[in-house]
Design a protein around this motif. Structure first.
Motif: not given
Length: 302
Positions: A222-249
């Protein structure tokens, strides 16, 4: 309302608590949102949480699916159009906002604002996508509840709350469990309940195909390595990410590095993730979109 020439005030991708909250508030504020959800029902990760949630002070004891039912009812009462079983494929910036290309639709949706409420997915072992049938269970959810643990040898990987909670669940249902964690980050209340000799802290080696950890065989991993954002469709927008890889807001508005694009809920990891904070995120983005719409002089469509 879902005509191909409709220009929505906001296209909200994701029908979980954050996206629904944003949509309902926008509709109540007099704007025209639309919700796009790739799943067959509204609710997001709530749909996979079958246990009573006593952390939600507004709905104590409600299960995830019950919360999801209320989210769907809220959209219906606010008369927000929802497109289910529709996966967002690509988002493109245009002069008046954004075009959102959705699977199965001949023309893109047009919106003045784009809201990413797409949530997260559980991180898995490297090169192990899609091997759950081989005894690798990734992340929490209904697949854990439906698993037969009696008499099984189980290795749990991860040092956070989810790892310890699910390890305890497997033990309570008859499994012999070893937990492997490079570091332990879980709450003390969970760590104290777990047999100390069964917690292995430090580096470890995993052989997924053989279901071995440190060369010890297991029936399940059983693997519990945390989470990653689902945002592949928005790749062309080049949104800035946080240090952990999530979308910076921006904390006050939920706006991303691209004007008119907002990210709320777990895809942005703005606050401690739970239903209540996701709902608050939705309100934050809705109010920011209202302010931006008024500043731009757009007419509200009642």
């Amino acid at each position: 309302m879902d005509a191909e020439n409709t220009i929505y005030d906001a296209a909200i991708v994701g029908g979980g608590p954050a996206g629904v909250s944003c949509a309902v508030w926008l509709a109540r504020l007099g704007l025209t949102p639309v919700v796009i959800e790739r799943g067959t029902a509204i609710g997001g990760l709530c749909l996979s949480h079958s246990f009573p949630d006593n952390w939600n002070a507004s709905l104590p004891g409600f299960t995830g699916p019950q919360v999801a039912d209320n989210l769907a009812l809220s959209l219906e009462q606010a008369k927000v159009p929802s497109l289910l079983s529709c996966a967002a494929e690509r988002a493109v910036s245009v002069a008046d906002g954004y075009e959102l290309y959705v699977a199965g639709r001949s023309a893109p949706l047009l919106a003045r604002h784009l809201v990413l409420a797409t949530g997260v997915r559980a991180r898995t072992l490297p090169h192990c996508d899609g091997v759950e049938a081989q005894g690798i269970l990734v992340g929490p959810g209904t697949h854990i509840v439906s698993q037969a643990f009696q008499g099984k040898r189980v290795a749990v990987l991860g040092g956070g709350d989810n790892a310890f909670e699910n390890a305890l669940y497997a033990m309570e249902h008859g499994a012999t469990v070893d937990l492997y964690a490079r570091t332990v980050r879980a709450q003390h209340q969970f760590v104290r309940q777990f047999p100390g000799g069964s917690v292995n802290v430090g580096p470890y080696q995993v052989s997924p195909a053989a279901r071995r950890v440190n060369d010890k065989p297991y029936d399940l991993i059983m693997v519990f390595y945390g989470w990653e954002p689902c945002m592949q469709f928005a790749g062309a927008l080049n949104l800035r990410r946080s240090a952990r890889g999530f979308i910076a807001t921006d904390m006050e508005t939920a706006q991303t590095s691209v004007p008119g694009v907002y990210a709320i809920g777990e895809v942005a990891q703005r606050l401690h993730p739970c239903v209540v904070t996701a709902l608050a995120d939705g309100v934050t983005a809705a109010k920011a979109i209202q302010a931006r719409t008024e500043a731009a002089g757009h007419q509200f469509i009642q």
